[in-house]
Design a protein around this motif. Structure first.
Motif, short mmCIF file in Angstrom:
data_model
loop_
_atom_site.label_atom_id
_atom_site.label_comp_id
_atom_site.label_asym_id
_atom_site.label_seq_id
_atom_site.Cartn_x
_atom_site.Cartn_y
_atom_site.Cartn_z
N MET A 229 0.81 -1.27 -0.21
CA MET A 229 0.17 0.09 0.03
C MET A 229 0.94 1.21 0.12
N ASN A 230 1.91 1.35 0.84
CA ASN A 230 2.96 2.35 1.07
C ASN A 230 3.51 2.64 -0.49
N ALA A 231 3.77 1.45 -1.14
CA ALA A 231 4.67 1.41 -2.40
C ALA A 231 3.69 2.05 -3.30
N THR A 232 2.41 1.80 -3.41
CA THR A 232 1.37 2.33 -4.29
C THR A 232 1.16 3.96 -4.09
N LEU A 233 1.27 4.22 -2.71
CA LEU A 233 0.95 5.58 -2.52
C LEU A 233 2.28 6.44 -3.12
N ALA A 234 3.45 5.79 -2.66
CA ALA A 234 4.54 6.27 -3.09
C ALA A 234 4.57 6.77 -4.71
N LEU A 235 4.24 5.51 -5.33
CA LEU A 235 4.25 5.75 -6.83
C LEU A 235 3.32 6.65 -7.29
N LEU A 236 2.02 6.76 -6.75
CA LEU A 236 1.13 7.59 -7.06
C LEU A 236 1.65 9.02 -6.91
N ARG A 237 2.36 9.40 -5.85
CA ARG A 237 3.03 10.64 -5.68
C ARG A 237 4.16 10.86 -6.61
N TYR A 238 5.03 10.06 -7.10
CA TYR A 238 5.80 10.07 -8.06
C TYR A 238 5.05 10.36 -9.53
N PHE A 239 4.27 9.53 -9.75
CA PHE A 239 3.30 9.90 -10.83
C PHE A 239 2.74 11.52 -11.22
N ALA A 240 2.37 11.85 -9.86
CA ALA A 240 1.94 13.48 -9.74
C ALA A 240 3.01 14.25 -10.02
#
Lengths: 343, 219
Positions: free
Chosen positions: B1-12
């Motif tokens: 979940m943390n990895a997904t959120l981190a990736l979402l931030r990265y995409f943003a």
């Protein structure tokens, strides 16, 4: 003995072709029209009215009200005239016609007579009439269905083609899953390619036979029907699978990407052809609340040809897939041979 | 979940770094709506309005899915494979595509309402938007995988369209049926089965994407 099943498919299809062309259609009624002096004439298909002259009986039915027709006059093997003694006030305007013949059995034409100018009283009940029951006509024949008529023979080609397509698409799906389980190119990739190539061919043949059938029964080559659209889109998706394969040069990458897409294509097939038509309006038998062929059309005579046709198409498709696999192996061997230098 | 959120931030962050991509997407959508307005000469019937709206949303979705970012380069991907789990990448990519497509769909809807007034949607805007976002969710999940597939195959927008159009047809069929119901003033009782079906389709698409994405990710 290993490949003994291979000729069974084509042999079954030969049997199906012979039966489809040779078995006559059972008798039925096509239409009822008003003729001279307020009498009615019914036109039959495959009927033998002249052979039963003098014993023919005609009844009209609306709900529970039944009325015997008068002055039944056989004009030919397929045309019969009668007079209907409708009272001044009738319980309903739409009436079915029953023709009872000792040769053809009991024939029905629903909503055959419509009394557009009649005075109706739904509480009006006509006196009860005894309707004799007759045994169906003897002999092996396909059942007569209004509108479908002679085109019911297409059932033996159109529907089994889709059955075979589902089987081959299922095999391609399983082969793709197996391919995904290994990192290198395996035989499963070639199995999936061959099976989906045959599935595309069967899908195209199913679309063509369906379109021809639609032209005769629905009056147009294509209708906005979920089953038709689903079939077209699914076939296009399997076409896309082959385009994807051609787009990738590296064999291992091609095998993996194609397998991934094939998983989506098969799920699409299930959703479009098996789930969605059941939840939307459809002209297809068995879909959208329509009765399926097996409800009243797939009688004993059809089963004798339909089931062998399903088996025949599946076996033939499997044989074709084996041939494609063999061709691919021969090509691979040929490509691996050292080139002969020019003299 | 943390990895997904981190990736979402990265995409943003990546979106802000390459903001021209998002603006070009919006510009395409707005220009397409304006072209519809000019062609329709200011007013269209309900059926045509729904059809035009969905054509523009669909093309915008394909445009959004086939964007190529700097980190799609093979060498960057090879480096990323070392530290990103494929399922986290797949989930983040699908979620981010859903957010982008949801925003683009909302802009398309707003533009349509401005240029081609839709009085038949009075009192049904929320139902329309619910259908729009459920569709965006399903389309995003499917097209995220298809665009990655096309990218790995070396194809561009053309291959994404060839591979993706058949796959999105069930979603388009259900959503257009739903939207015709909304535009026709159908009560909620008649609408919710389509909306549930759309959500189920989106769920299936996300589940499939999560299952197969590791195979696309692997070298």
């Amino acid at each position: 003995m290993k490949g003994v099943w291979k000729p069974v498919g084509p042999l079954l299809l030969l049997y199906v072709a012979a039966m489809t062309a040779g078995v006559p259609l059972g008798p039925g009624l096509l239409e009822c029209t008003v003729v001279d002096g307020g009498a009615y004439a019914v036109r039959g298909h495959g009927t033998h009215f002249a052979d039963a002259t003098g014993t023919m009986q005609v009844f009209l039915r609306s709900g529970s009200n039944v009325m015997r027709a008068e002055n039944v006059d056989v004009r030919s093997e397929s045309v019969l005239a009668f007079e209907a003694p409708f009272p001044d006030t009738v319980p309903a305007r739409s009436w079915d016609v029953f023709v009872l013949s000792e040769v053809d059995g009991s024939l029905l034409l629903e909503n055959a007579v419509f009394l557009s100018d009649a005075v109706t009283d739904s509480s009006r009940a006509l006196p009860a009439v005894d309707v004799p029951t007759l045994s169906p006509p003897a002999g092996f024949h396909f059942p007569f269905q209004p509108r479908v008529e002679e085109t019911i023979r297409n059932l033996m080609w159109h529907v089994p083609l889709w059955f075979a397509m589902f089987v081959l698409a299922g095999m391609a799906f399983v082969a793709s899953i197996r391919q995904l389980g290994v990192p290198q190119v395996s035989a499963s990739d070639e199995h999936a390619r061959a099976a989906s190539a045959i599935a595309v061919g069967l899908g195209v043949a199913g679309l063509i036979t369906g379109s021809i059938w639609a032209r005769f029964t629905w009056g147009t080559w294509w209708v906005d029907d979920p089953q038709l659209n689903g079939a077209l889109v699914t076939t296009a998706a399997y076409g896309g699978y082959h385009i994807l394969r051609e787009s990738v040069d590296r064999p291992a990458m091609r095998a993996r990407l194609a397998a991934v897409y094939n998983v989506f294509a098969f799920v699409l097939l299930v959703i479009l052809l098996m789930i969605m038509p059941r939840f939307s309006e459809s002209l297809h038998p068995g879909k959208g609340g329509n009765p399926g062929f097996n409800t009243y059309d797939l009688d004993a005579s059809l089963r004798w040809v339909f089931y062998p046709a399903v088996l025949g198409w599946i076996l033939t498709a499997l044989w074709m897939q084996q041939l494609l696999l063999r061709m691919a192996r021969v090509r691979a061997l040929d490509a691996a041979k050292p080139m002969t230098p020019l003299p | 979940m943390n990895a997904t959120l981190a990736l979402l931030r990265y995409f943003a962050h990546r979106e802000f770094r390459e903001s021209h991509q998002l603006w070009s997407l919006m510009l395409f959508a707005l220009t397409a709506v304006y072209a519809c307005y000019r062609i329709a000469a200011g007013s269209v019937e309900v059926g045509a309005w729904v059809a035009l709206h969905w054509v523009v949303v669909l093309f915008s979705a394909f445009n959004a899915a086939s964007r190529v970012h700097a980190d799609d380069a093979p060498e960057v991907r090879t480096w990323m494979r070392g530290w990103v789990r494929p399922r986290a990448w797949a989930a983040a990519r699908s979620l981010y595509a859903t957010l982008v497509l949801g925003a683009v769909s909302a802009v398309v809807f707003l533009a349509f309402v401005v240029f081609l007034p839709a009085p038949f949607l009075e009192g049904a805007v929320l139902a329309w938007l619910a259908g729009l976002w459920a569709t965006a969710w399903a389309l995003a999940a499917l097209l995220a995988v298809v665009s990655d597939l096309a990218l790995r195959a070396g194809g561009g927008f053309g291959l994404t369209a060839v591979l993706g159009l058949p796959l999105v047809v069930p979603v388009v069929l259900v959503s257009t049926h739903y939207c015709h119901g909304v535009a026709g003033g159908l009560a909620w009782n008649g609408l919710w089965p389509d909306l549930v079906f759309l959500v189920v389709l989106a769920g299936v698409a996300h589940a499939l994407a999560a299952l197969v994405f590791p195979y696309l990710w692997a070298e």
